[in-house]
Design an enzyme around this catalytic site. Structure first.
Site, mmCIF file in Angstrom:
data_model
loop_
_atom_site.group_PDB
_atom_site.id
_atom_site.type_symbol
_atom_site.label_atom_id
_atom_site.label_comp_id
_atom_site.label_asym_id
_atom_site.label_seq_id
_atom_site.Cartn_x
_atom_site.Cartn_y
_atom_site.Cartn_z
ATOM 1 N N HIS A 59 81.483 -11.702 22.842
ATOM 2 C CA HIS A 59 82.239 -10.545 22.334
ATOM 3 C C HIS A 59 82.418 -10.639 20.812
ATOM 4 O O HIS A 59 82.364 -9.635 20.109
ATOM 5 C CB HIS A 59 83.644 -10.497 22.951
ATOM 6 N N SER A 102 79.442 -16.069 29.273
ATOM 7 C CA SER A 102 79.967 -15.022 30.150
ATOM 8 C C SER A 102 81.387 -15.391 30.549
ATOM 9 O O SER A 102 81.710 -16.575 30.703
ATOM 10 C CB SER A 102 79.087 -14.954 31.406
#
Ligand code: PAF
Length: 282
Positions: A37, A185
Site C-alpha cells: 500500500h 499481502s
C-alpha cells in the site's frame, strides 16, 4: 490530513479541490497497510496534487465462509502511515454509510470475472466493482492506483472504467515483494512461520513457469504440471488454481505463442494467497 467518515463531506471536499484545478488521486484500500500500500501511496503522491486514501473493509466482496470478520484491522496505525505518506484525506466510512438500509444496486463486469479467482469466489468481483464505483463517485478522482498483485481485480476495474466511460485513469503498480520473493499481502499475517516457508512456493512456481517459457516450452499443461508438483512438495499447501491465460480476456490459452499471464491461487494453512507474472519467450 483530513479524516472523513461521511460521503457528503468527502464529495464536498473533492468538488472543492476540482474547482481549484487540483488533480485528485485515489488509493482504495481495506486498511492494515503494508509496504504494498505504501508503494501505491508513493505513486499516488507523485501523480496527484491531492491524494485521497480510502479505508473500508468491504463486506460485500467476502463470501459467507470467507474472512470478513477476522480480516486484520489497524485504524490508528493506518492513519499514522497515511500521514507519513503525505495523504491529504482519508475516507473511512462505516458499513451503514456505504450500504444503508434499502441498498440494492450492483455494478457487475461479466465474463472476465468468471475465470481465475471468480471461479472459487462467486460474487467477489461484483462486490469489488460495486464498492470501487461507489468510491469513485464519492472521491471523484482523476487518477486511481491499483497493484498488479491483484491482477484480475486490476483488469476487471480497468474494464469497468472503459465499459462505463468513467473519466478516470487507472495507474498500475508492480507487486511489492519481501526480500525472499513473497508477495506482500495483508493475508500473510495469517501464516505461521512454517506456513510462511511454504508460501514461498508461489514465487518459486512463478519463477519456474517463467524459466520454462523463456527456454521455449509452449505447452501450458507441461508448465502447470511442473508448478503443481513444486508447490505440493511444500507442506500445508492446497492449490485452488494454476492458470495460463490471455492477459486481458483471462481466457485459457492452448499454446504460449505470445506474452501470457501465469496466475495462481494457493491455500497455505488459513491463508488463500495469489500471485502472478507475465511469461514470455526470450
Ligand atoms: O484491493 C483491495 O484492497 C480491495 O479489493 C479494494 C480495491 C479496496 C476494494 O474493496
Amino acid at each position: 490530513m483530513e479524516i472523513i467518515k461521511e460521503i457528503e463531506l468527502m464529495q464536498g471536499l473533492s468538488e472543492k479541490w476540482r474547482r481549484d484545478g487540483d488533480i485528485i488521486c485515489l488509493v482504495a484500500t481495506m486498511g492494515f497497510l503494508h509496504q504494498g500500500h505504501i508503494e501505491l501511496l508513493r505513486v499516488g503522491r507523485e501523480n496527484g496534487d491531492r491524494l485521497i486514501m480510502s479505508i473500508f473493509v468491504n463486506p460485500i466482496q467476502f463470501g459467507p465462509q470467507e474472512d470478513y470478520k477476522r480480516y486484520p484491522r489497524d485504524a490508528e496505525g493506518d492513519l499514522d502511515k497515511a500521514r507519513s505518506c503525505g495523504v491529504d484525506a482519508v475516507f473511512m466510512p462505516t458499513v451503514e454509510e456505504m450500504y444503508p438500509d434499502g441498498f440494492q444496486s450492483t455494478v457487475r463486469v461479466e465474463e472476465i470475472t468468471e475465470y481465475l479467482c471468480g471461479r472459487s469466489r462467486p460474487g467477489h468481483f461484483a462486490g469489488v466493482t460495486t464498492v470501487v464505483a461507489k468510491l469513485f463517485n464519492i472521491t471523484r478522482p482523476h487518477l486511481a492506483i491499483f497493484g498488479e498483485k491483484d491482477y484480475q481485480q486490476l483488469i476487471v476495474i480497468k474494464r469497468m472504467v472503459r465499459d462505463l466511460s468513467m473519466d478516470i485513469e487507472i495507474i498500475e503498480v508492480p507487486t511489492v515483494r519481501e526480500k525472499d520473493g513473497l508477495a506482500i499481502s495483508s493475508r500473510n499475517s495469517y501464516l505461521t512461520p512454517e506456513e510462511r516457508s511454504s508460501a514461498l512456493s508461489l514465487k518459486k512456481g512463478l519463477d519456474l513457469a517463467k524459466a520454462m517459457v523463456a527456454e521455449g516450452e509452449k505447452d501450458p499443461a507441461e508448465i502447470k504440471d511442473a508448478v503443481r508438483e513444486l508447490i505440493l512438495s511444500h507442506p500445508s499447501t492446497e492449490i485452488d488454481y494454476i492458470a495460463i491465460c490471455d492477459p486481458e480476456e483471462l481466457t485459457d490459452i492452448g499454446i504460449i505463442d505470445r506474452p501470457s499471464l501465469f496466475a495462481l491461487a494457493v491455500r497455505v494453512g488459513k491463508a488463500r494467497l495469489i500471485d502472478n507474472v507475465i511469461v514470455r519467450e526470450n
